[in-house]
Write a protein that holds these residues in place. Structure first.
Motif, PDB file in Angstrom:
ATOM      1  N   PHE A 118       0.846  -1.194   0.000  1.00 42.05           N
ATOM      2  CA  PHE A 118       0.000   0.000   0.000  1.00 42.05           C
ATOM      3  C   PHE A 118       0.882   1.246   0.000  1.00 42.05           C
ATOM      4  N   ALA A 119       1.887   1.249   0.866  1.00 37.52           N
ATOM      5  CA  ALA A 119       2.802   2.394   0.960  1.00 37.52           C
ATOM      6  C   ALA A 119       3.564   2.581  -0.352  1.00 37.52           C
ATOM      7  N   LYS A 120       4.177   1.511  -0.839  1.00 37.90           N
ATOM      8  CA  LYS A 120       4.987   1.614  -2.069  1.00 37.90           C
ATOM      9  C   LYS A 120       4.148   2.040  -3.265  1.00 37.90           C
ATOM     10  N   ASP A 121       2.895   1.563  -3.329  1.00 36.60           N
ATOM     11  CA  ASP A 121       2.002   1.963  -4.427  1.00 36.60           C
ATOM     12  C   ASP A 121       1.763   3.468  -4.433  1.00 36.60           C
ATOM     13  N   ARG A 122       1.954   4.096  -3.280  1.00 40.34           N
ATOM     14  CA  ARG A 122       1.761   5.544  -3.143  1.00 40.34           C
ATOM     15  C   ARG A 122       3.096   6.284  -3.096  1.00 40.34           C
ATOM     16  N   HIS A 123       4.176   5.577  -3.419  1.00 41.01           N
ATOM     17  CA  HIS A 123       5.542   6.130  -3.431  1.00 41.01           C
ATOM     18  C   HIS A 123       5.942   6.656  -2.059  1.00 41.01           C
ATOM     19  N   ILE A 124       5.518   5.925  -1.030  1.00 43.17           N
ATOM     20  CA  ILE A 124       5.899   6.222   0.347  1.00 43.17           C
ATOM     21  C   ILE A 124       6.757   5.050   0.812  1.00 43.17           C
ATOM     22  N   PHE A 125       7.922   5.367   1.361  1.00 45.42           N
ATOM     23  CA  PHE A 125       8.897   4.313   1.666  1.00 45.42           C
ATOM     24  C   PHE A 125       9.218   4.204   3.152  1.00 45.42           C
ATOM     25  N   SER A 126       8.293   4.643   3.977  1.00 39.45           N
ATOM     26  CA  SER A 126       8.425   4.519   5.423  1.00 39.45           C
ATOM     27  C   SER A 126       7.099   4.014   5.990  1.00 39.45           C
ATOM     28  N   VAL A 127       7.185   2.965   6.810  1.00 37.58           N
ATOM     29  CA  VAL A 127       6.021   2.469   7.534  1.00 37.58           C
ATOM     30  C   VAL A 127       6.352   2.567   9.021  1.00 37.58           C
ATOM     31  N   LYS A 128       5.472   3.227   9.763  1.00 38.83           N
ATOM     32  CA  LYS A 128       5.668   3.407  11.201  1.00 38.83           C
ATOM     33  C   LYS A 128       4.516   2.747  11.952  1.00 38.83           C
ATOM     34  N   ALA A 129       4.819   2.266  13.133  1.00 38.63           N
ATOM     35  CA  ALA A 129       3.804   1.619  13.959  1.00 38.63           C
ATOM     36  C   ALA A 129       4.254   1.626  15.404  1.00 38.63           C
ATOM     37  N   ASP A 130       3.333   1.252  16.267  1.00 41.86           N
ATOM     38  CA  ASP A 130       3.676   1.145  17.681  1.00 41.86           C
ATOM     39  C   ASP A 130       2.871   0.007  18.280  1.00 41.86           C
ATOM     40  N   THR A 131       3.328  -0.458  19.418  1.00 43.78           N
ATOM     41  CA  THR A 131       2.593  -1.480  20.150  1.00 43.78           C
ATOM     42  C   THR A 131       2.924  -1.374  21.626  1.00 43.78           C
ATOM     43  N   ASN A 132       2.109  -2.040  22.410  1.00 39.75           N
ATOM     44  CA  ASN A 132       2.315  -2.078  23.849  1.00 39.75           C
ATOM     45  C   ASN A 132       3.606  -2.831  24.181  1.00 39.75           C
ATOM     46  N   PHE A 133       4.236  -2.462  25.270  1.00 36.87           N
ATOM     47  CA  PHE A 133       5.460  -3.123  25.731  1.00 36.87           C
ATOM     48  C   PHE A 133       5.227  -4.610  25.980  1.00 36.87           C
ATOM     49  N   ASP A 134       3.991  -4.975  26.327  1.00 35.16           N
ATOM     50  CA  ASP A 134       3.709  -6.363  26.693  1.00 35.16           C
ATOM     51  C   ASP A 134       2.988  -7.144  25.587  1.00 35.16           C
ATOM     52  N   ASN A 135       3.007  -6.650  24.362  1.00 39.17           N
ATOM     53  CA  ASN A 135       2.398  -7.375  23.244  1.00 39.17           C
ATOM     54  C   ASN A 135       3.505  -8.177  22.547  1.00 39.17           C
ATOM     55  N   GLY A 136       3.860  -9.287  23.165  1.00 41.08           N
ATOM     56  CA  GLY A 136       4.969 -10.100  22.677  1.00 41.08           C
ATOM     57  C   GLY A 136       4.795 -10.572  21.248  1.00 41.08           C
ATOM     58  N   ALA A 137       3.570 -10.938  20.863  1.00 46.59           N
ATOM     59  CA  ALA A 137       3.331 -11.437  19.506  1.00 46.59           C
ATOM     60  C   ALA A 137       3.665 -10.368  18.468  1.00 46.59           C
ATOM     61  N   MET A 138       3.203  -9.146  18.695  1.00 49.98           N
ATOM     62  CA  MET A 138       3.461  -8.075  17.720  1.00 49.98           C
ATOM     63  C   MET A 138       4.937  -7.694  17.725  1.00 49.98           C
ATOM     64  N   LEU A 139       5.559  -7.688  18.888  1.00 53.06           N
ATOM     65  CA  LEU A 139       6.984  -7.365  18.960  1.00 53.06           C
ATOM     66  C   LEU A 139       7.802  -8.368  18.139  1.00 53.06           C
ATOM     67  N   LYS A 140       7.439  -9.651  18.197  1.00 55.25           N
ATOM     68  CA  LYS A 140       8.131 -10.677  17.409  1.00 55.25           C
ATOM     69  C   LYS A 140       7.915 -10.465  15.914  1.00 55.25           C
ATOM     70  N   ILE A 141       6.696 -10.101  15.542  1.00 55.43           N
ATOM     71  CA  ILE A 141       6.402  -9.861  14.118  1.00 55.43           C
ATOM     72  C   ILE A 141       7.218  -8.681  13.612  1.00 55.43           C
TER      73      ILE A 141
END
Length: 170
Positions: A118-141
């Motif tokens: 989605f980002a690249k299709d719009r010529h955007i080359f940065s993806v940012k995100a955040d998650t909780n300190f205790d969301n181990g599954a998302m941190l691993k991903i």
């Protein structure tokens, strides 16, 4: 089975909300505080869709996952305690959730891949995100998908780990 990634429709809200309710319960069962304060809720999903930011991963007619995608639209990211890798345009995603029936198939990574496209299709080359300190599954991903820890951002009074991935133009 083939998966498709598309904008969510207002008639998808009930199915999306069911997916998020299961994800909220899983966060709690994992001992996480994330999503235990009434957020997200159906009004948040409806607002995502009205802003053209709600997206679903589908398998045929079944919604297998949900996320919200925004471009340059996360005010909390301006006040990072740390430093982003880039300062230009960025895509940010929130509320990634996979349907209970589709867990264990790597679909969160599939959704992240679709967000990066989605980002690249719009010529955007940065993806940012955040998650909780205790969301181990998302941190691993994030780790597996090459996201870099950049610092902390704050939402509703709580610190969250912030990540960025710089995409290649190819």
């Amino acid at each position: 089975m083939e998966y498709s990634f598309r904008k969510a429709h207002i008639e998808d809200v009930a199915e999306i909300w069911e997916i998020l309710q299961h994800a909220i319960r899983r966060r709690k069962e994992d001992g996480s505080n994330q999503w235990q304060d009434g957020y997200p809720n159906p009004a948040v999903i409806e607002n995502d869709i009205k802003k053209d930011a709600g997206f679903v991963l589908t398998e045929g007619d079944i919604i297998a996952g949900y996320c919200a995608i925004f471009i340059n639209d996360e005010p909390a990211y301006a006040d990072i305690e740390g430093q982003w890798l880039t300062n230009g345009d960025f895509v940010v995603f929130h509320r990634i959730a996979v349907a209970e029936s589709h867990l264990g198939k790597g679909l969160a990574k599939t959704i992240l891949g679709a967000i990066e496209e989605f980002a690249k299709d719009r010529h955007i080359f940065s993806v940012k995100a955040d998650t909780n300190f205790d969301n181990g599954a998302m941190l691993k991903i994030f780790e597996k998908m090459g996201y870099v820890y950049c610092g902390e951002v704050y939402f509703r009074g709580a610190a969250r780990k912030a990540f960025e991935k710089v995409l290649s133009a190819s």
